[in-house]
Enzyme design. Sequence first.
Site, mmCIF file in Angstrom:
data_model
loop_
_atom_site.group_PDB
_atom_site.id
_atom_site.type_symbol
_atom_site.label_atom_id
_atom_site.label_comp_id
_atom_site.label_asym_id
_atom_site.label_seq_id
_atom_site.Cartn_x
_atom_site.Cartn_y
_atom_site.Cartn_z
ATOM 1 N N ASN A 9 1.114 -1.003 0.098
ATOM 2 C CA ASN A 9 0.322 0.128 -0.127
ATOM 3 C C ASN A 9 0.858 0.960 0.099
ATOM 4 O OD1 ASN A 9 -2.035 2.156 0.902
ATOM 5 N ND2 ASN A 9 -1.748 1.295 2.911
ATOM 6 N N LYS A 11 -0.091 4.494 -0.611
ATOM 7 C CA LYS A 11 -0.406 5.811 -0.028
ATOM 8 C C LYS A 11 -0.305 6.818 -0.383
ATOM 9 C CE LYS A 11 0.293 3.654 4.804
ATOM 10 N NZ LYS A 11 0.126 3.646 6.030
ATOM 11 N N HIS A 94 -9.158 0.914 4.755
ATOM 12 C CA HIS A 94 -8.468 1.075 5.249
ATOM 13 C C HIS A 94 -8.503 2.219 6.366
ATOM 14 C CE1 HIS A 94 -4.293 2.498 6.461
ATOM 15 N NE2 HIS A 94 -3.564 1.335 5.197
ATOM 16 N N GLU A 96 -6.904 4.436 7.552
ATOM 17 C CA GLU A 96 -6.600 6.445 7.272
ATOM 18 C C GLU A 96 -7.943 6.947 7.086
ATOM 19 O OE1 GLU A 96 -2.997 5.831 4.944
ATOM 20 O OE2 GLU A 96 -1.962 4.704 7.459
ATOM 21 N N GLU A 164 -5.879 -4.990 10.510
ATOM 22 C CA GLU A 164 -4.271 -4.089 11.067
ATOM 23 C C GLU A 164 -4.759 -2.774 11.901
ATOM 24 O OE1 GLU A 164 -2.351 -2.919 7.081
ATOM 25 O OE2 GLU A 164 -4.294 -0.919 7.370
ATOM 26 N N GLY A 170 2.461 1.744 10.672
ATOM 27 C CA GLY A 170 3.712 3.286 10.654
ATOM 28 C C GLY A 170 3.999 3.624 11.657
ATOM 29 N N SER A 209 3.394 -2.615 10.331
ATOM 30 C CA SER A 209 4.725 -2.325 10.593
ATOM 31 C C SER A 209 5.334 -3.714 10.458
ATOM 32 C CB SER A 209 5.224 -1.993 11.810
ATOM 33 O OG SER A 209 4.513 -0.175 12.023
HETATM 34 C C1 PEP Z 1 -0.411 -0.064 6.070
HETATM 35 O O1 PEP Z 1 -1.153 2.134 6.324
HETATM 36 O O2 PEP Z 1 -1.450 -0.774 5.083
HETATM 37 C C2 PEP Z 1 -0.119 -0.365 7.232
HETATM 38 C C3 PEP Z 1 0.227 -1.849 7.118
HETATM 39 O O3 PEP Z 1 1.518 0.262 6.837
HETATM 40 P P1 PEP Z 1 2.558 0.193 7.789
HETATM 41 O O4 PEP Z 1 2.793 -1.375 7.044
HETATM 42 O O5 PEP Z 1 3.080 1.674 7.341
HETATM 43 O O6 PEP Z 1 2.298 0.331 8.674
#
Ligand code: PEP
Length: 248
Positions: A9, A11, A94, A96, A164, A170, A209
């Site tokens: 992803n 973003k 998601h 976000e 998630e 992040g 992460s």
């Molecule tokens: C995401 O935004 O889907 C995600 C998992 O981000 P990160 O791997 O940076 O934590």
Amino acid sequence: MRQTLVVGNWKMHGSRASVAALLGEVVGSLPAGAAETAVCPSYVHLAQALELCEGSAVAVGAQDCSHMQSGAYTGEVSAQMLVDMGCRWVILGHSERRQYHSESDNLVAAKLGAAIEAGLRPIVCVGETREQRESGEEEIVVARQLRGALDGQISLAGLVVAYEPVWAIGTGLTASPEQAQAMHAFIRKCLVDVNGIDADATRVLYGGSVKADNAAELFAQQDIDGALVGGAALKAGDFLAIVGAGHG
Ligand code: PEP
């Protein structure tokens, strides 16, 4: 056996130059026998990514789609438009989008309906915040998000769920493999009660992460079928190592 799936992803990152460099390396060095792989760039980089991935094992998807099919919806992109371009996947719900665009479970459900109707393969994201985990509500929250998105859909064959935890996205904090496995097993149990789903065959990805050095341990868990990767998907070497930690 469920094939591992690793989805990047991206973003709101990237330029034409960085997309060319990243995909050049990813497409050129994809390990044989590794996980099924997809990347989800921003809308404006989809055409370029599709061209660069053509004929390769890397599929392309979008990070969102509209719940409407067409019409006067300025700024929106329909699921049908994405299919028409050649996209195979779409990420929905998601955290976000839920946080910054106030997406409700109802809206995620409507987007999922539009994606299914258009023939896109949806990746529906669920996950609790840190406060919700600290107050022991994580299963209630995740079950509500799943039910809110999945109940009443016409077909859920090929659905992918991504767990998630918001506190791990992040932040550099990862759910421990045991924490993640426990929630994935819970999600699979919830899927048994949803009409039209083969819970055993449905892939449940972990996101938050995921890095080259923790992917193998996460993928070794019984109910973790791959990863949705944010930051580490922007570095070819890291992304390829995560893909290589999975199995085809
Ligand atoms: C995401 O935004 O889907 C995600 C998992 O981000 P990160 O791997 O940076 O934590």
